[in-house]
Design an enzyme around this catalytic site. Structure first.
Site, short mmCIF file in Angstrom:
data_model
loop_
_atom_site.label_atom_id
_atom_site.label_comp_id
_atom_site.label_asym_id
_atom_site.label_seq_id
_atom_site.Cartn_x
_atom_site.Cartn_y
_atom_site.Cartn_z
N THR A 166 98.29 53.75 74.21
CA THR A 166 99.39 52.86 74.55
C THR A 166 99.49 51.68 73.59
O THR A 166 98.49 51.09 73.20
CB THR A 166 99.22 52.34 75.99
OG1 THR A 166 99.05 53.45 76.86
CG2 THR A 166 100.42 51.54 76.43
N ARG A 300 93.08 62.65 83.62
CA ARG A 300 93.94 62.83 84.79
C ARG A 300 93.15 63.42 85.96
O ARG A 300 93.37 63.04 87.11
CB ARG A 300 95.15 63.70 84.44
CG ARG A 300 96.16 62.94 83.59
CD ARG A 300 97.42 63.70 83.30
NE ARG A 300 98.37 62.83 82.60
CZ ARG A 300 99.53 63.23 82.10
NH1 ARG A 300 99.92 64.49 82.23
NH2 ARG A 300 100.33 62.39 81.47
N GLU A 446 97.16 56.56 82.94
CA GLU A 446 97.22 57.98 82.58
C GLU A 446 98.55 58.61 82.99
O GLU A 446 98.63 59.80 83.29
CB GLU A 446 96.05 58.77 83.19
CG GLU A 446 94.68 58.17 82.95
CD GLU A 446 94.44 57.79 81.50
OE1 GLU A 446 95.01 58.42 80.61
OE2 GLU A 446 93.68 56.84 81.26
N THR A 448 102.33 57.13 84.93
CA THR A 448 102.76 56.72 86.26
C THR A 448 103.15 57.95 87.09
O THR A 448 103.30 59.05 86.57
CB THR A 448 103.97 55.78 86.19
OG1 THR A 448 105.07 56.50 85.58
CG2 THR A 448 103.67 54.54 85.36
#
Length: 610
Positions: A166, A300, A446, A448
């Site tokens: 990010t 995840r 990870e 939204t």
């Protein structure tokens, strides 16, 4: 006793009675050191560690969080947390996650994630700091021969690791990232840019931290296709020995101020601001987004397990409180001034809430272990040279459900757990207020929940041409057709109807997507329903797995001489499956109707109306 309540009994039920991990094809040959008794011993030992040294600093590290030194860019963690983390490292259960070639122990993936649940439930930040082991596996799988030495150093020297995707301007749009990579004559790369929201980016738990950084080589294509993955260590080191040499040009610029999970450092990282940030192209190939998805699959799963683990301990704490807290007379004697007060677990509304929380807790645990068992099948098939395309597609279909549904349902049910304690739940006298704060991030990082929903429909269903969903549908249908016990009739009918409703939602959304070829605005109708589909698919799979558990439990209940504790446990499996089938699965029919009738009125609402 500390805050943590682990549910080893339910973990073992799933592992050995529902998914039969110890009897799976190839289990004996692949895991020669891990029979059922040994796996039970592992769970008992990790649980003992979790309720003791790991849980001990859970509250203290929240009240006395890590401290950032702007002069050096370093972070100091509280002594209590470092003590627990040292105990976790010394216990060496991380070897279950490590590649065998790097000193790991071959273990079934369901056991690996069951161990992770116990650690994440007791003190989630400790497991997050330990993900260097899993990330080392990524480097080992994708790296060159010399880079595999880096993976070995991460494992043997206990280095931390991060994934740096990010960026401040790009946010969730990874392809819009601006971080650059400049090639150097010696084969290394200089990384320039800023990454944000990086978990475990700076700390004093290990001598080094290795960042896996997505950056765009100069001249590469725009979007995600032009991104490459680089290994960028905090400290440069001797490649052969791992001995620390000098500081690299990557530094944390500060700690984010967060509502929860404060013991876990979340930082902004600056690359190449004052001195070159030297990196190594992973595998010497420009395949960054595919390599990073190997990391994302792990994270995840981790987020889903973390959410479920927190919900599990919250539920057990809430049940214990509800069975001892006396408040108000029984509702059946409402208005009777002579009626004695009862424990609050007698109150109908609270019972509904507790049973719903139990359903999601145990259903999500089954979902995690079901997905992990599928990942084991993929590993075995790869080892035998078999085609893994179908199994991989189903695994990929389940991952956004594991992450998105677990995180959303956990926060939803944690709110109810807090209300079980009444006003006391809002205080730090009980752990549930911290559970709620710590778990909220699970719905965000990870990807939204909205991103998980779009991933499920556009990538895992539409792009896959519905093959994975069809395979899952066939599995559920075959199971329902195999049930011959009338005691499961209602649950079977409810799951079958839910299966039809989810496929009906998909039918409607595909029609809406096709209509967008004529009118691009029609895609908005799909966009309004991707999260609804995600949550409905989650409820369907949970209902299916709860029914599988109930079927197995019925067989045990029919046995003579079953101990009272086991009888109560298996009866609970019947109760929760029946409850979920009667109170949750019928909602899917309404959601299906909403999907089918969706129009674009919301897109025509003026912004001022919001």
């Amino acid at each position: 006793m500390g805050h943590y309540r682990g549910n080893v009994r339910d973990i073992e039920f799933n592992l050995f009675e529902v998914f039969c991990v110890d009897k799976a094809p190839g289990a004996g040959g692949r895991f020669p050191d891990l029979d059922r008794d040994t796996m039970r011993h592992v769970l008992d030992e990790v649980h003992r560690l979790a309720v003791g040294p790991l849980a001990d600093s859970f509250a203290d590290a929240d009240r006395h969080p890590p401290v950032f030194d702007p002069a050096t860019g370093s972070v100091t963690l509280p002594a209590s947390f470092k003590k627990g983390y040292a105990a976790l490292r010394d216990a060496e259960w991380w070897r279950l996650e490590a590649p065998v070639q790097l000193g790991g122990v071959a273990a079934p993936r369901p056991l690996v994630w069951a161990v992770a649940e116990l650690i994440l439930g007791a003190n989630p930040a400790m497991h997050l700091y330990g993900t260097g082991v899993a990330f080392a596996g990524v480097v080992h799988r994708h790296g060159t021969e010399s880079q595999r030495l880096i993976a070995r150093h991460i494992i043997e020297r206990g280095w931390g690791a991060t994934m740096a995707l990010t960026e401040p301007e790009a946010g969730s749009d990874v392809g819009a990232g601006r971080a650059r990579a400049l090639p150097q004559p010696d084969g290394t790369w200089h990384i320039q840019g800023v990454k944000r929201f990086i978990t475990s980016a700076e700390h004093d738990l290990s001598e080094n931290i290795v960042h896996l950084v997505l950056a765009r080589p100069v001249g590469a294509a725009p979007g995600t296709k032009g991104l490459s993955l680089f290994i960028v260590p905090k400290f440069l080191f001797d490649p052969k020995t791992g001995r620390i040499d000098r500081r690299n040009g990557v530094r944390a610029t500060g700690l984010e101020r967060k509502m929860g999970l404060k013991a876990s450092t979340t930082c902004e990282l600056s690359f190449g601001a004052g001195e070159p940030a030297i990196g190594y192209l992973l595998g010497d190939v420009h395949d960054g987004i595919a390599q990073m998805f190997d990391v994302i699959e792990h994270t995840r799963m981790l987020v889903g397990v973390k959410a479920m683990a927190t919900l599990s301990t919250a539920h057990l704490n809430a049940v214990e409180f509800a069975r001892t807290r006396i408040q108000s007379p029984d509702l059946a004697r409402k208005g009777d001034r002579t009626a004695p007060p009862v424990t609050i677990i007698h109150h109908p509304d609270l019972r509904v809430g507790l049973m719903l929380t139990k359903a999601y807790t145990e259903g999500l645990r089954a979902l995690v272990l079901y997905t992990a068992a599928l990942q084991d099948e993929i590993i075995l098939a790869e080892h035998e040279g078999a085609d893994t395309t179908a199994a991989r597609a189903i695994n990929e279909l389940l991952l956004p459900i594991v992450k998105g549904v677990a995180s959303e349902r956990a926060c939803e049910r944690l709110s109810h757990a807090l209300q079980t304690f009444g006003g006391s739940g809002y205080l730090q006298d009980h752990p549930v207020e911290q559970y709620l704060r710590d778990a909220k991030i699970d719905t965000v990082y990870e990807g939204t929940t909205a991103i998980q929903g779009q991933d499920l429909f556009f990538r895992k269903i539409l792009r896959n041409e519905r093959v994975a969903l069809g395979a899952l549908t066939a599995e559920v249908t075959a199971f329902l057709d195999s049930l011959g016990d009338d005691r499961l009739k209602h649950g079977s009918a409810a799951v079958r109807a839910a299966l039809e409703d989810v496929n009906g939602m998909v039918d409607a959304m595909i029609d809406q997507w096709r209509a967008a070829e004529r009118d691009p605005r029609e895609i908005y109708r799909v966009g309004q329903n991707t999260t609804r589909l995600l949550m409905s698919a989650g409820d369907l799979v949970i209902g299916y797995l709860l029914l599988r558990q109930a079927a197995r439990a019925l067989g045990r209940l029919d046995e003579a001489g079953l101990p009272a504790a086991d009888r109560a446990f298996y009866a609970g499996k019947q109760d929760v499956a029946r409850f979920f089938a009667r109170t949750v699965l019928p909602e899917l029919a309404v959601r299906r109707a909403i999907v089918a009738s969706t129009d674009n009125a919301i897109m025509d609402v003026a912004e001022d109306s919001f």
